[in-house]
Design a protein around this motif. Structure first.
Motif, short mmCIF file in Angstrom:
data_model
loop_
_atom_site.label_atom_id
_atom_site.label_comp_id
_atom_site.label_asym_id
_atom_site.label_seq_id
_atom_site.Cartn_x
_atom_site.Cartn_y
_atom_site.Cartn_z
N VAL A 1 -1.89 15.25 -8.85
CA VAL A 1 -0.57 14.67 -9.09
C VAL A 1 0.01 14.13 -7.78
O VAL A 1 -0.39 14.55 -6.70
N GLU A 2 0.98 13.23 -7.92
CA GLU A 2 1.63 12.65 -6.75
C GLU A 2 2.56 13.66 -6.09
O GLU A 2 3.31 14.35 -6.75
N GLY A 3 2.48 13.67 -4.75
CA GLY A 3 3.42 14.44 -3.97
C GLY A 3 4.36 13.48 -3.26
O GLY A 3 4.63 12.38 -3.75
N ASP A 4 4.82 13.87 -2.09
CA ASP A 4 5.73 13.03 -1.32
C ASP A 4 5.02 11.78 -0.82
O ASP A 4 3.80 11.77 -0.60
N ARG A 5 5.81 10.73 -0.60
CA ARG A 5 5.26 9.50 -0.02
C ARG A 5 4.96 9.77 1.45
O ARG A 5 5.79 10.32 2.19
N LYS A 6 3.77 9.36 1.89
CA LYS A 6 3.39 9.49 3.29
C LYS A 6 3.76 8.23 4.06
O LYS A 6 4.32 8.30 5.15
N VAL A 7 3.40 7.09 3.49
CA VAL A 7 3.68 5.81 4.15
C VAL A 7 3.70 4.71 3.10
O VAL A 7 3.01 4.80 2.08
N LEU A 8 4.50 3.71 3.36
CA LEU A 8 4.53 2.50 2.54
C LEU A 8 4.09 1.36 3.44
O LEU A 8 4.80 0.99 4.38
N GLY A 9 2.86 0.87 3.20
CA GLY A 9 2.32 -0.21 4.01
C GLY A 9 2.60 -1.56 3.36
O GLY A 9 2.57 -1.68 2.14
N VAL A 10 2.87 -2.56 4.19
CA VAL A 10 3.19 -3.90 3.70
C VAL A 10 2.35 -4.92 4.45
O VAL A 10 2.25 -4.86 5.68
N MET A 11 1.76 -5.85 3.71
CA MET A 11 1.07 -7.01 4.27
C MET A 11 1.77 -8.25 3.73
O MET A 11 1.90 -8.40 2.52
N VAL A 12 2.19 -9.13 4.63
CA VAL A 12 2.86 -10.38 4.25
C VAL A 12 2.08 -11.53 4.85
O VAL A 12 1.81 -11.55 6.06
N LYS A 13 1.72 -12.50 4.02
CA LYS A 13 0.97 -13.65 4.52
C LYS A 13 1.93 -14.72 5.03
O LYS A 13 2.80 -15.19 4.30
N ASP A 14 1.78 -15.06 6.28
CA ASP A 14 2.50 -16.16 6.91
C ASP A 14 1.61 -16.64 8.05
O ASP A 14 1.61 -16.07 9.14
N SER A 15 0.85 -17.69 7.77
CA SER A 15 -0.18 -18.13 8.71
C SER A 15 0.39 -18.67 10.02
O SER A 15 -0.33 -18.72 11.02
N THR A 16 1.65 -19.04 10.04
CA THR A 16 2.27 -19.52 11.27
C THR A 16 2.76 -18.37 12.13
O THR A 16 2.48 -18.32 13.33
N LYS A 17 3.47 -17.42 11.54
CA LYS A 17 4.08 -16.33 12.31
C LYS A 17 3.07 -15.28 12.76
O LYS A 17 3.29 -14.61 13.75
N PHE B 1 0.87 -1.16 0.00
CA PHE B 1 0.00 0.00 0.00
C PHE B 1 0.91 1.22 0.00
O PHE B 1 1.54 1.54 1.00
N ASP B 2 1.04 1.85 -1.15
CA ASP B 2 1.93 3.00 -1.32
C ASP B 2 1.06 4.25 -1.29
O ASP B 2 0.30 4.51 -2.23
N LEU B 3 1.14 5.02 -0.20
CA LEU B 3 0.30 6.20 -0.01
C LEU B 3 1.13 7.46 -0.23
O LEU B 3 2.12 7.69 0.46
N LEU B 4 0.70 8.26 -1.20
CA LEU B 4 1.39 9.49 -1.56
C LEU B 4 0.47 10.69 -1.34
O LEU B 4 -0.75 10.58 -1.42
N GLU B 5 1.07 11.84 -1.08
CA GLU B 5 0.28 13.07 -1.01
C GLU B 5 -0.40 13.29 -2.36
O GLU B 5 0.17 13.00 -3.40
N ALA B 6 -1.61 13.82 -2.32
CA ALA B 6 -2.31 14.21 -3.54
C ALA B 6 -2.24 15.72 -3.64
O ALA B 6 -2.72 16.43 -2.76
N LYS B 7 -1.60 16.20 -4.68
CA LYS B 7 -1.49 17.64 -4.91
C LYS B 7 -2.24 18.00 -6.18
O LYS B 7 -2.45 17.15 -7.04
N THR B 8 -2.61 19.24 -6.28
CA THR B 8 -3.22 19.70 -7.53
C THR B 8 -2.24 20.61 -8.25
O THR B 8 -1.56 21.43 -7.63
N ASP B 9 -2.18 20.40 -9.55
CA ASP B 9 -1.28 21.19 -10.38
C ASP B 9 -1.91 21.33 -11.76
O ASP B 9 -2.17 20.32 -12.43
N ASN B 10 -2.23 22.56 -12.13
CA ASN B 10 -2.79 22.81 -13.45
C ASN B 10 -4.06 21.98 -13.70
O ASN B 10 -4.19 21.32 -14.73
N ASN B 11 -4.96 21.98 -12.70
CA ASN B 11 -6.23 21.26 -12.77
C ASN B 11 -6.08 19.74 -12.88
O ASN B 11 -6.93 19.06 -13.44
N ALA B 12 -4.99 19.21 -12.34
CA ALA B 12 -4.77 17.76 -12.31
C ALA B 12 -4.36 17.36 -10.90
O ALA B 12 -3.72 18.13 -10.18
#
Length: 163
Positions: free
Chosen positions: A100-116, A87-98
Motif C-alpha cells: 500500500v501507499e505510504g508517505d510521498r518521498k518525492v514528486l519529480g517533474v520533467m518539462v520539455k522546453d528545448s530552448t531553456k 514521477f510521484d514516488l511514495l513509500e511502499a508499505k505492507t498491510d495485511n499482505n498487500a
C-alpha cells in the motif's frame, strides 16, 4: 497587424504555460505541477529491496502525463515543448499482505522546453520533497539527466504508454 500578431503569440504562450499546470520562476526553474493528479496516469511500478535503484527510488512509482506528453507517448514521437511528465514516488508499505501507499518521498517533474533546457536534452528537471514545495534537485544535469541520457532514443524518457 504585426503588433496584433505579437500580442496573440504572447497570449498563446502565456496560456500554454497555464495549461501545463507549471509556473515558471525568474530563474527558469521547473515549477510545482498544480493539478497533476487530474492528468492521465500512464504507469505504476514498485521498486523493492534488491533492485539496484532501491536506495534512491525504492517505493511505489506513479507516472502522470499532461495532454501534450500523452499524445507524444501514444504516437511514439518526440515530446513537444510544453510536454510535462510527473514521477510521484511514495513509500511502499505492507498491510495485511498487500503493498500500500505510504508517505510521498518525492514528486519529480520533467518539462520539455528545448530552448531553456538545451544542456539537458531539452528537458527541465525538478524534485519536490514529500508533500512540500522544497526543491531537492541542486544540479539537474548530474542528478537527473545523467540517468536519463541513455534514453536519448526515447527522447530521454523511461516510461512508455501501455495500451
Amino acid at each position: 497587424m504585426k503588433k496584433q500578431l505579437i500580442g496573440i503569440m504572447a497570449i498563446a504562450v502565456t496560456l500554454g504555460f497555464f495549461s501545463t499546470g507549471i509556473t515558471w520562476s525568474k530563474e527558469n526553474k521547473v515549477g510545482y505541477p498544480e493539478g497533476y493528479r487530474d492528468w492521465t496516469h500512464v504507469k505504476a511500478m514498485v521498486i523493492q529491496p534488491g533492485h539496484p535503484l532501491y536506495g534512491s527510488f525504492g517505493g511505489i512509482h506513479h507516472i502522470y502525463a499532461n495532454d501534450s506528453a500523452l499524445k507524444a507517448m501514444k504516437d511514439g514521437v518526440s515530446y513537444p515543448d510544453g510536454a510535462v511528465l510527473i514521477f510521484d514516488l511514495l513509500e511502499a508499505k505492507t498491510d495485511n499482505n498487500a503493498i500500500v501507499e505510504g508517505d510521498r518521498k518525492v514528486l519529480g517533474v520533467m518539462v520539455k522546453d528545448s530552448t531553456k533546457f538545451k544542456d539537458t536534452g531539452g528537458w527541465g528537471f525538478e524534485g519536490f520533497k514529500g508533500d512540500s514545495r522544497e526543491r531537492v534537485v541542486t544540479d539537474p544535469k548530474t542528478m537527473c539527466f545523467s540517468c536519463h541520457e541513455p534514453q536519448k532514443h526515447a527522447d530521454y524518457v523511461f516510461s512508455t504508454y501501455r495500451q
